[in-house]
Design a protein around this motif. Structure first.
Motif, PDB file in Angstrom:
ATOM      1  N   ALA A 178       0.827  -1.204   0.000  1.00 22.37           N
ATOM      2  CA  ALA A 178       0.000   0.000   0.000  1.00 22.37           C
ATOM      3  C   ALA A 178       0.861   1.254   0.000  1.00 22.37           C
ATOM      4  O   ALA A 178       0.532   2.251  -0.651  1.00 22.37           O
ATOM      5  CB  ALA A 178      -0.936  -0.012   1.208  1.00 22.37           C
ATOM      6  N   ALA A 179       1.977   1.220   0.733  1.00 16.04           N
ATOM      7  CA  ALA A 179       2.870   2.380   0.776  1.00 16.04           C
ATOM      8  C   ALA A 179       3.457   2.678  -0.598  1.00 16.04           C
ATOM      9  O   ALA A 179       3.593   3.844  -0.993  1.00 16.04           O
ATOM     10  CB  ALA A 179       3.990   2.140   1.788  1.00 16.04           C
ATOM     11  N   VAL A 180       3.797   1.633  -1.350  1.00 14.48           N
ATOM     12  CA  VAL A 180       4.388   1.824  -2.675  1.00 14.48           C
ATOM     13  C   VAL A 180       3.322   2.155  -3.714  1.00 14.48           C
ATOM     14  O   VAL A 180       3.479   3.088  -4.514  1.00 14.48           O
ATOM     15  CB  VAL A 180       5.186   0.572  -3.093  1.00 14.48           C
ATOM     16  CG1 VAL A 180       5.705   0.701  -4.519  1.00 14.48           C
ATOM     17  CG2 VAL A 180       6.353   0.343  -2.128  1.00 14.48           C
ATOM     18  N   ALA A 181       2.213   1.431  -3.714  1.00 15.85           N
ATOM     19  CA  ALA A 181       1.184   1.645  -4.729  1.00 15.85           C
ATOM     20  C   ALA A 181       0.535   3.007  -4.613  1.00 15.85           C
ATOM     21  O   ALA A 181       0.035   3.550  -5.605  1.00 15.85           O
ATOM     22  CB  ALA A 181       0.129   0.550  -4.637  1.00 15.85           C
ATOM     23  N   SER A 182       0.526   3.583  -3.431  1.00 19.55           N
ATOM     24  CA  SER A 182      -0.029   4.919  -3.231  1.00 19.55           C
ATOM     25  C   SER A 182       0.971   6.017  -3.524  1.00 19.55           C
ATOM     26  O   SER A 182       0.623   7.199  -3.512  1.00 19.55           O
ATOM     27  CB  SER A 182      -0.518   5.066  -1.784  1.00 19.55           C
ATOM     28  OG  SER A 182       0.578   4.965  -0.886  1.00 19.55           O
ATOM     29  N   GLY A 183       2.235   5.654  -3.743  1.00 19.18           N
ATOM     30  CA  GLY A 183       3.272   6.638  -4.013  1.00 19.18           C
ATOM     31  C   GLY A 183       3.853   7.284  -2.773  1.00 19.18           C
ATOM     32  O   GLY A 183       4.582   8.277  -2.886  1.00 19.18           O
ATOM     33  N   MET A 184       3.573   6.741  -1.598  1.00 21.05           N
ATOM     34  CA  MET A 184       4.204   7.302  -0.397  1.00 21.05           C
ATOM     35  C   MET A 184       5.710   7.094  -0.433  1.00 21.05           C
ATOM     36  O   MET A 184       6.481   7.959  -0.025  1.00 21.05           O
ATOM     37  CB  MET A 184       3.581   6.684   0.856  1.00 21.05           C
ATOM     38  CG  MET A 184       2.169   7.170   1.140  1.00 21.05           C
ATOM     39  SD  MET A 184       1.515   6.594   2.718  1.00 21.05           S
ATOM     40  CE  MET A 184       0.559   5.164   2.212  1.00 21.05           C
ATOM     41  N   VAL A 185       6.134   5.925  -0.886  1.00 19.95           N
ATOM     42  CA  VAL A 185       7.544   5.638  -1.151  1.00 19.95           C
ATOM     43  C   VAL A 185       7.618   4.930  -2.494  1.00 19.95           C
ATOM     44  O   VAL A 185       6.640   4.329  -2.950  1.00 19.95           O
ATOM     45  CB  VAL A 185       8.185   4.762  -0.048  1.00 19.95           C
ATOM     46  CG1 VAL A 185       8.294   5.524   1.262  1.00 19.95           C
ATOM     47  CG2 VAL A 185       7.407   3.461   0.139  1.00 19.95           C
ATOM     48  N   ALA A 186       8.773   4.998  -3.123  1.00 27.28           N
ATOM     49  CA  ALA A 186       8.921   4.384  -4.442  1.00 27.28           C
ATOM     50  C   ALA A 186       9.131   2.882  -4.357  1.00 27.28           C
ATOM     51  O   ALA A 186       8.803   2.148  -5.292  1.00 27.28           O
ATOM     52  CB  ALA A 186      10.084   5.015  -5.195  1.00 27.28           C
ATOM     53  N   THR A 187       9.671   2.416  -3.258  1.00 24.66           N
ATOM     54  CA  THR A 187       9.995   0.995  -3.125  1.00 24.66           C
ATOM     55  C   THR A 187      10.034   0.632  -1.652  1.00 24.66           C
ATOM     56  O   THR A 187      10.207   1.503  -0.789  1.00 24.66           O
ATOM     57  CB  THR A 187      11.342   0.674  -3.813  1.00 24.66           C
ATOM     58  OG1 THR A 187      11.573  -0.734  -3.794  1.00 24.66           O
ATOM     59  CG2 THR A 187      12.496   1.390  -3.139  1.00 24.66           C
ATOM     60  N   ALA A 188       9.850  -0.651  -1.373  1.00 24.79           N
ATOM     61  CA  ALA A 188       9.806  -1.083   0.017  1.00 24.79           C
ATOM     62  C   ALA A 188      10.335  -2.504   0.149  1.00 24.79           C
ATOM     63  O   ALA A 188      10.276  -3.294  -0.798  1.00 24.79           O
ATOM     64  CB  ALA A 188       8.373  -1.022   0.568  1.00 24.79           C
ATOM     65  N   HIS A 189      10.824  -2.795   1.342  1.00 17.27           N
ATOM     66  CA  HIS A 189      11.184  -4.164   1.710  1.00 17.27           C
ATOM     67  C   HIS A 189       9.918  -4.963   1.940  1.00 17.27           C
ATOM     68  O   HIS A 189       8.903  -4.448   2.444  1.00 17.27           O
ATOM     69  CB  HIS A 189      12.033  -4.140   2.982  1.00 17.27           C
ATOM     70  CG  HIS A 189      12.026  -5.442   3.734  1.00 17.27           C
ATOM     71  ND1 HIS A 189      11.138  -5.701   4.768  1.00 17.27           N
ATOM     72  CD2 HIS A 189      12.780  -6.553   3.610  1.00 17.27           C
ATOM     73  CE1 HIS A 189      11.369  -6.907   5.241  1.00 17.27           C
ATOM     74  NE2 HIS A 189      12.356  -7.446   4.553  1.00 17.27           N
ATOM     75  N   ALA A 190       9.973  -6.230   1.570  1.00 14.26           N
ATOM     76  CA  ALA A 190       8.875  -7.158   1.826  1.00 14.26           C
ATOM     77  C   ALA A 190       9.483  -8.530   2.107  1.00 14.26           C
ATOM     78  O   ALA A 190      10.693  -8.724   1.965  1.00 14.26           O
ATOM     79  CB  ALA A 190       7.927  -7.215   0.636  1.00 14.26           C
TER      80      ALA A 190
END
Length: 468
Positions: A165-177
């Motif tokens: 959700a953080a990436v798809a909303s554009g809050m951050v460009a990429t994230a650890h998963a």
């Protein structure tokens, strides 16, 4: 509840572009971090992606990155704001894993993957939400419900739903998963992202008691293949993986739309997305053949490790069962019983591996639907029964778990739009494991070819969404 009118007004720069700009001096880590924190403050109340927002700590971290750049360091992720899934230690922050039973005390040191990302210049702006103990394919817990930015009435998936959700909303460009039963690929499919689960051994795992008996791996969630490759290259300590190129020669692709379990039904739009992606790759010069994957008729080897992995993690952390959600308490107790009766024997896994290897020996890459159905409603699944959660998870996301059991690398990329559910479609790509990164490089290459031929919208479009 509705998303802010301007929640998606400007697309976030890619991680590749941000890092290049910070290195070139046209922006700074501090500037990019302030902008990310502002986006989180604006957008997250409607989506529930973050468990912890690091605020002043992230700004201090960004200032340190700027000092390193000024001193002449070349940092692959220079000044890129990232999020970390709340299932591994981040120094100075609690690791709650979506559970009221977990300690709220700060962790003393970074997990190796976090340390590598920070060493590369990334700035950790926050920790993202997960379902309790990362067990389920929807992200909700006592801490809140995480929603799909494309359609907030639906789940973002799980267990890396907060990162997605953080990436798809554009809050951050990429994230650890992290992915133990599809927990990178399921949220990627729900949210229209690139997600990659590497094969066993490429990235240091070290999650919980034993990384769910070796099924769990760390990987990236991103809006572009290039960003996913950059994140993976840092996590794996293999800089060459950041250089994505188109396939040098045609490969043989096995299109496999068969249903892995009688408990699932394949939605025609998800099947059509896989068939369309196969046609795209055929048009690019690859050979595409229809393939039947011999999914195990006995699901116990997968289910036993899913249940017992969560039980081992609960015991490893010394959790009080009485503080666990009812669905997770049932899951943990089933895992302990299965472990006691010998359900974790390696024989069935070895036989499944041999059958899959024989059936797929003539192809280089497998292509399956990303999901069988659109993700379920973003609801309080943690208040529902264990069996209701099992039925929902297995029914909508059956394509991922086999590749965790076998340790094969697998990626998900966007592949269209589900008109009636108003969520993205996606396909899964799987490769034979190699341990040296070449399988992951192949998946990235094929993914890049799909991205070039059928570009997707990077982040969720501005939309009005009224939630009940």
């Amino acid at each position: 509840m509705s998303l802010p009118d301007d929640a998606h007004s400007e697309p976030t720069a890619t991680a590749v572009a941000t890092a290049a700009a910070v290195r070139a001096g046209t922006t700074t880590a501090a500037t990019e971090t302030k902008a990310a924190l502002a986006r989180i403050a604006e957008r997250d109340p409607a989506l529930g992606a973050f468990q912890v927002v690091r605020g002043d700590k992230a700004l201090a971290e960004a200032a340190a990155v700027d000092a390193r750049i000024a001193a002449g360091e070349h940092l692959p992720l220079a000044g890129v704001p990232i999020a970390i899934k709340d299932n591994i230690p981040v120094a100075g922050e609690p690791m709650r894993e979506g559970s009221a039973a977990m300690s709220a005390e700060p962790r003393p040191a970074d997990h190796e993957v976090v340390a590598r990302l920070r060493a590369a210049g990334a700035v950790v702006v926050g920790l993202t939400r997960v379902p309790e103990l990362c067990v389920f394919g929807t992200t909700d817990s006592v801490f809140g419900t995480t929603r799909n930015p494309h359609n907030p009435e639906r789940t973002s998936g799980g267990s890396s739903g907060g990162s997605a959700a953080a990436v798809a909303s554009g809050m951050v460009a990429t994230a650890h998963a992290a992915d133990g039963m599809g927990s990178i690929r399921i949220p990627a499919a729900n949210c229209g992202l690139v997600g990659l689960k590497p094969g066993s051994g490429l990235v240091p795992a070290d999650m919980g008691a034993h990384s769910w008996f070796g099924m769990s791996e760390h990987g990236p969630l991103a809006t572009t293949v290039a960003d996913a490759a950059l994140m993976l290259s840092v996590m794996a300590g293999r800089p060459e993986l950041a250089e994505v190129s188109m396939p040098e020669h045609p490969v043989r692709i096995g299109l496999a739309t068969g249903i892995p379990t009688p408990l699932a039904r394949l939605d025609p739009q998800w099947k059509a997305a896989a068939e369309s992606a196969a046609e795209t790759l055929r048009a690019a010069g690859h050979e595409v053949v229809e393939l039947r994957i011999p999914y195990p008729s006995n699901p116990l080897p997968v289910l036993a490790r899913w249940f017992a992995g969560a039980a081992s993690d609960a015991d490893h952390e010394g959790l009080d069962d009485r503080l666990l959600e009812p669905r997770v308490r049932a899951h943990v107790r089933a895992g302990r019983r299965l472990a006691r009766v010998g359900a974790l024997r390696p024989g069935p896994v070895d036989r499944a591996r041999a059958k899959v290897e024989a059936a797929t020996a003539t192809v280089d890459v497998l292509l399956t639907p990303g999901l069988a159905q659109p993700g379920p409603p973003a609801d309080e699944w943690h208040r529902r029964s264990w069996t209701a959660n099992l039925r929902s998870n297995i029914g909508y996301a059956p394509y991922a778990a086999l590749w965790n059991l076998l340790g094969w690398p697998a990626a998900v990329v966007p592949a269209g739009w589900h008109e009636s559910a108003e969520v993205p479609l996606a396909v899964q790509l799987v490769a034979h494991p190699t341990r040296d990164g070449t399988a992951e490089a192949l998946l990235l290459s094929i993914s890049a070819q799909l991205e070039a031929a059928a570009p997707w919208q990077r982040t969720a479009a501005r939309r009005e969404a009224t939630l009940g």
